[in-house]
Design an enzyme around this catalytic site. Structure first.
Site, short mmCIF file in Angstrom:
data_model
loop_
_atom_site.label_atom_id
_atom_site.label_comp_id
_atom_site.label_asym_id
_atom_site.label_seq_id
_atom_site.Cartn_x
_atom_site.Cartn_y
_atom_site.Cartn_z
N SER A 179 0.84 -1.67 0.17
CA SER A 179 -0.03 0.36 0.31
C SER A 179 0.67 1.15 0.66
O SER A 179 0.33 2.45 0.05
CB SER A 179 -1.04 -0.07 1.35
OG SER A 179 -1.60 -0.87 0.98
N LYS A 233 0.31 3.49 -3.13
CA LYS A 233 -1.16 4.28 -2.68
C LYS A 233 -0.36 6.20 -2.50
O LYS A 233 -1.35 6.54 -2.81
CB LYS A 233 -1.80 4.18 -1.33
CG LYS A 233 -2.65 2.98 -2.00
CD LYS A 233 -3.69 2.97 -0.24
CE LYS A 233 -4.37 1.89 -0.51
NZ LYS A 233 -3.92 0.31 -0.42
N SER A 269 -5.76 2.82 4.38
CA SER A 269 -5.41 2.49 3.61
C SER A 269 -6.16 1.13 2.27
O SER A 269 -6.34 0.22 1.89
CB SER A 269 -4.41 0.96 3.37
OG SER A 269 -4.01 0.75 2.78
#
Length: 363
Positions: free
Chosen positions: A79, A82, A134
């Protein structure tokens, strides 16, 4: 007569890219950053040990890399990717735009904020949940709001190239594992540094808690970055984990007017204390030793080519075999000015892809 491209055009192209004629064969950021082990400066205390397979400690203001371990090693980013999703999409989407997530977004696997298929969310809500908790569902909803996953991935990879984050390949907007997806500790530091220059990005990552819309009212969400709660000066950025990627993190903290960035990849345990130690070392070491490398600047935006306007007088037509006079339409060495613009743009494009290709092959 056959015209040869002026040397100045080629030099301008390489200067524009921020690389020298010899830089193509070197790792991005400097020769030492091509090493796989720990790269640390002499004359100061060694950086703290960490179980992470790769890390970078850098000074955000100067771009100096203070220490690193396998900085260009390619790993699954989880993640932490991101951060690139947000950096790419924040300038493209209206933060007040209402979004109705699709069924696909609502049912996205992995970590999620719990979206429903109702138009109760703004783009800003989705960015907050993307970076605080997330939300993979938010990553998908934002990609759809941007015109679709394919378009978003194309733009994410273009943004990575602009940042000279050549180890990074985005295959999902959420960071969920997919064959071919990769990043590096060096690239995560580049992405974080660029994000810190964006006010909205910095506001999202530094938010500890916020309200998130629900079908009836709202509920509170809290930032997963544990250091926001306990490390003095922590600004935030993004952590990640999957069973294949293991733990990853990129973050920044500011103390006494200085900002240190730390990124780690592929950590198989609890990494928060180790990241805090790496940040402490960065603050204690900055300015006291020569750097082992540098976080490069993004490639500048190309200036638009001049275009004729309706009020501009028509350029005189040159007889075959030459141009007319030495006015604005004239070029260099008999090449018309318009031709030089095209030549320069073509050469620049060629140099960009040459550098990118050689760097990719050298990893």
């Amino acid at each position: 007569m056959k015209h040869v491209a002026p040397v100045g055009v080629l030099l301008a192209a390489t200067t524009f890219l921020g690389v020298s004629a010899h830089a193509e064969t070197e790792p991005v950021g400097g020769t030492q950053l091509g090493e796989r082990g720990v790269v640390a400066p002499a004359g100061v205390k060694a950086p703290p040990k960490t179980a992470a397979k790769a890390y970078v400690i850098a000074d955000a203001e100067t771009g100096e890399v203070l220490a690193a371990k396998d900085p260009h090693g390619r790993y699954l980013p989880a993640s932490t990717l991101k951060a690139l999703t947000a950096l790419t999409l924040i300038p493209k989407l209206d933060k007040s735009q209402k979004v109705k997530p699709s069924t696909r977004a609502v049912n996205e696997e992995g970590s999620a904020v719990g979206l429903v298929s109702k138009p109760i969310y703004t783009v800003q809500d989705l960015f907050k949940a993307l970076l605080l908790v997330s939300g993979n569902d938010c990553a998908m909803a934002l990609a759809e709001a941007n015109g679709g996953v394919a378009k978003t991935l194309q733009e994410m990879n273009a943004e990575a190239k602009r940042l000279q984050a050549f180890d990074t390949v985005a295959k999902t907007p959420s960071g969920l594992d997919k064959p071919g997806q990769s990043s590096s500790a060096y690239d995560l530091a580049l992405i974080a540094r660029a994000g810190l220059a964006n006010d909205d990005f910095q506001r999202y990552i530094s938010t500890k808690t916020d309200k998130f819309p629900a079908p009836k009212g709202y509920y509170e969400i809290g930032n997963h970055n544990k250091l926001l709660w306990r490390y003095k000066g922590m600004i935030g950025v993004k952590n990640g984990w999957t069973s294949k990627a293991l733990g990853s993190f990129v973050g920044a903290a500011r103390r006494n007017g200085h900002t240190i960035i730390v990124s780690i990849m592929r950590h198989d345990g609890y990494f928060w204390d180790e990241v805090a130690d790496l940040l402490d070392w960065g603050f204690a070491t900055r300015g006291k030793t020569a750097p082992v490398g540098r976080l490069v600047d993004p490639v500048p935006e190309a200036a638009p080519l001049p275009t004729a306007t309706a009020s501009s007088p028509a350029a005189p037509v040159a007889p075959s075999g030459g141009t007319t006079g030495a006015g604005p339409a004239s070029g260099f060495g008999g090449i018309p000015a318009a031709g030089l613009y095209v030549l320069g743009a073509g050469l620049l494009g060629g140099v960009v892809w040459l550098v990118y290709g050689i760097r990719r092959r050298s990893r």
